[in-house]
Write an enzyme that holds these catalytic residues in place. Sequence first.
Site, PDB file in Angstrom:
ATOM      1  N   HIS A 167      77.431   8.146 -11.682  1.00 23.81           N
ATOM      2  CA  HIS A 167      78.534   7.065 -12.182  1.00 23.81           C
ATOM      3  C   HIS A 167      79.344   6.778 -10.919  1.00 23.81           C
ATOM      4  CE1 HIS A 167      76.940   8.843 -15.734  1.00 23.81           C
ATOM      5  NE2 HIS A 167      77.884   9.567 -16.036  1.00 23.81           N
ATOM      6  N   LYS A 184      69.687  11.217 -16.304  1.00 22.75           N
ATOM      7  CA  LYS A 184      70.398  12.100 -15.234  1.00 22.75           C
ATOM      8  C   LYS A 184      70.573  13.550 -15.729  1.00 22.75           C
ATOM      9  CE  LYS A 184      75.081  12.434 -15.050  1.00 22.75           C
ATOM     10  NZ  LYS A 184      75.443  13.035 -16.228  1.00 22.75           N
ATOM     11  N   ASP A 217      77.340  16.060 -11.414  1.00 24.14           N
ATOM     12  CA  ASP A 217      77.594  15.385 -12.764  1.00 24.14           C
ATOM     13  C   ASP A 217      77.828  14.090 -12.793  1.00 24.14           C
ATOM     14  OD1 ASP A 217      77.221  15.685 -15.632  1.00 24.14           O
ATOM     15  OD2 ASP A 217      79.352  16.154 -15.855  1.00 24.14           O
ATOM     16  N   GLU A 262      88.633  13.131 -17.571  1.00 22.36           N
ATOM     17  CA  GLU A 262      88.463  13.413 -18.813  1.00 22.36           C
ATOM     18  C   GLU A 262      89.513  14.429 -19.314  1.00 22.36           C
ATOM     19  OE1 GLU A 262      83.910  13.200 -19.960  1.00 22.36           O
ATOM     20  OE2 GLU A 262      84.034  14.410 -17.891  1.00 22.36           O
ATOM     21  N   HIS A 284      74.701   5.605 -17.850  1.00 17.53           N
ATOM     22  CA  HIS A 284      75.073   5.065 -18.994  1.00 17.53           C
ATOM     23  C   HIS A 284      76.354   4.193 -18.762  1.00 17.53           C
ATOM     24  CE1 HIS A 284      77.767   8.516 -19.515  1.00 17.53           C
ATOM     25  NE2 HIS A 284      78.645   7.641 -20.157  1.00 17.53           N
TER      26      HIS A 284
HETATM   27  C1  BG6 Z   1      78.179  12.294 -18.585  1.00 20.70           C
HETATM   28  C2  BG6 Z   1      78.668  13.533 -18.152  1.00 20.70           C
HETATM   29  O1  BG6 Z   1      77.201  11.643 -17.701  1.00 20.70           O
HETATM   30  O2  BG6 Z   1      79.357  11.386 -18.663  1.00 20.70           O
HETATM   31  C3  BG6 Z   1      79.534  14.077 -18.888  1.00 20.70           C
HETATM   32  O3  BG6 Z   1      77.321  14.376 -17.984  1.00 20.70           O
HETATM   33  C4  BG6 Z   1      80.853  13.458 -18.970  1.00 20.70           C
HETATM   34  O4  BG6 Z   1      80.079  15.372 -18.042  1.00 20.70           O
HETATM   35  C5  BG6 Z   1      80.132  12.053 -19.677  1.00 20.70           C
HETATM   36  O5  BG6 Z   1      81.486  13.928 -20.053  1.00 20.70           O
HETATM   37  C6  BG6 Z   1      81.444  10.950 -19.674  1.00 20.70           C
HETATM   38  O6  BG6 Z   1      80.883   9.748 -20.488  1.00 20.70           O
HETATM   39  P1  BG6 Z   1      81.771   8.784 -20.999  1.00 20.70           P
HETATM   40  O7  BG6 Z   1      81.071   7.514 -21.218  1.00 20.70           O
HETATM   41  O8  BG6 Z   1      82.596   9.452 -21.861  1.00 20.70           O
HETATM   42  O9  BG6 Z   1      82.977   8.350 -19.789  1.00 20.70           O
END
Ligand code: BG6
Length: 514
Positions: free
Chosen positions: A267, A175, A262, A243, A205
């Site tokens: 997600h 993405k 984003d 986050e 992911h």
């Molecule tokens: C990514 C986003 O897909 O996921 C980021 O682009 C974000 O902005 C990240 O920080 C968070 O991933 P995870 O696995 O740490 O929750």
Amino acid sequence: MSPARVTADQNPLRDPRDKRLPRIAGPCSMVLFGVTGDLARKKLMPAIYDLANRGLLPPGFSLVGFARRDWADQDFGKIVYEAVKERARTPFREEVWRTLAEGIRFVPGSFDDDGAFDLLAETVAELDEQRGTGGNHAFYLSIPPGSFATVCQQLERSGLSTPQSGSWRRVVIEKPFGRDLASARELNSIVENVFPADCVFRIDHYLGKETVQNLLALRFANQMFEPVWNANYVDHVQITMAEDIGIGGRAGYYDGIGAARDVIQNHLLQLLALTAMEEPVSFDAQGLRLEKEKVLSAVRIPADLAAGTARGQYAAGWQGGEEVVGYLDEDGVADGSRTETYAAVRLDIDTRRWAGVPFYLRTGKRLGKRVTEIAVVFKQAPHLPFKSTATEELGQNAVVIRVQPDEGVTLRFGAKVPGAQMEVRDVTMDFGYGRSFTESSPEAYERLILDMLLGEPPLFPRHEEVELSWRILDPIERFWEKKGKPPEQYVSGGWGPDSADEMMRRDGREWRLP
Ligand code: BG6
């Protein structure tokens, strides 16, 4: 050398104590575009090593880097080595690294350089000869989508996208899959013009995370959840991805994109789909994607977008004992940027199962802590046979799927407070991955890279899902843009803008404090 398929027993890297039959990738290589990027260094290279260390890659597995750098194979090998040393999840084992390093190659060149792609074609052909990769090659585009067209065309021109009979060629894309429906379609036609749809692996992911897959186990391997997983019992669902970090050095990507594009588009809508979908006929790609698509196409956005959405931007504040700057003062952010770093939205799902049950999605950077969870919050019991004072502190029952960082599931329900009085108060019952299982969860990228090399598509969204998600988000983005107001500032280290709380209050609810 003929590319022999390696079985679990033959693989010298396999831990002999592991009695389960692992899924091991057959002979293949992976070509990585974007080797100098953060994702490659922090996630992809360590994941490849971890897979090798777990004995899940074939001994001849090869990794080819492609970039505009004047590097030899050894220079690229050193980059991979450092990334592995710094970030791999599993312990460093010299013999595993040596085997992996033997298959590391580097091709210097830019994306518009025909000669470099011809050299790449020669390199993978040599790998087939020298290391038995069998003509099976994956092209991982960890590059800005603006370069997809050029790279795909080059792969086609140089013959790299076309497998010989009995072998495969796959492309992996990360993405953002566009920035709206129109650009997503355009991007898709670029990629699918060169690679057939079943050879395109889109990475979200979150789908590789153990806890996200556990959602399927929780719902469909048990008897006790599914009967109450509907509008008769559920009051609402809250999906939170919070986050504590800011945008770091990613202004180039993030500014102009914002929190909703984003992570909500991908997600969070995937989490919504897995939480709300019907039971698939089977857990193969077709079964799973079909149910996700059905539920995504039943999602309805609020009629009043001003009341049913909220957006914010982090201001300066304190986080983890350190003073942090506001979004507008981050390096690389445009003056007066209106990009949101927090977004919340109420979505409804027009199906019999979910009629009248709002799904609240929220995400933000620089919030109180890092936590992703799905909270299914139940209605109050229709009748409480106690004095009203006995249940004053009783909240709503909830099942909370803790996606990260403390992976597990929490049940919240009322229990009697010890003593002579009948008094009921909320308590929680916890399942923690760390406490119940001895093995640690693989990183999402380990699972996804392995599945891609095995050609197993269930955890990869297909284009239809991407389109459906943009259909949900596009009108919201348009509304925000038309409103022409900057996002509301919220203090770093807090829980987002007041308008997000207001959005919940209007519905007579409040956000959980995770
Ligand atoms: C990514 C986003 O897909 O996921 C980021 O682009 C974000 O902005 C990240 O920080 C968070 O991933 P995870 O696995 O740490 O929750």
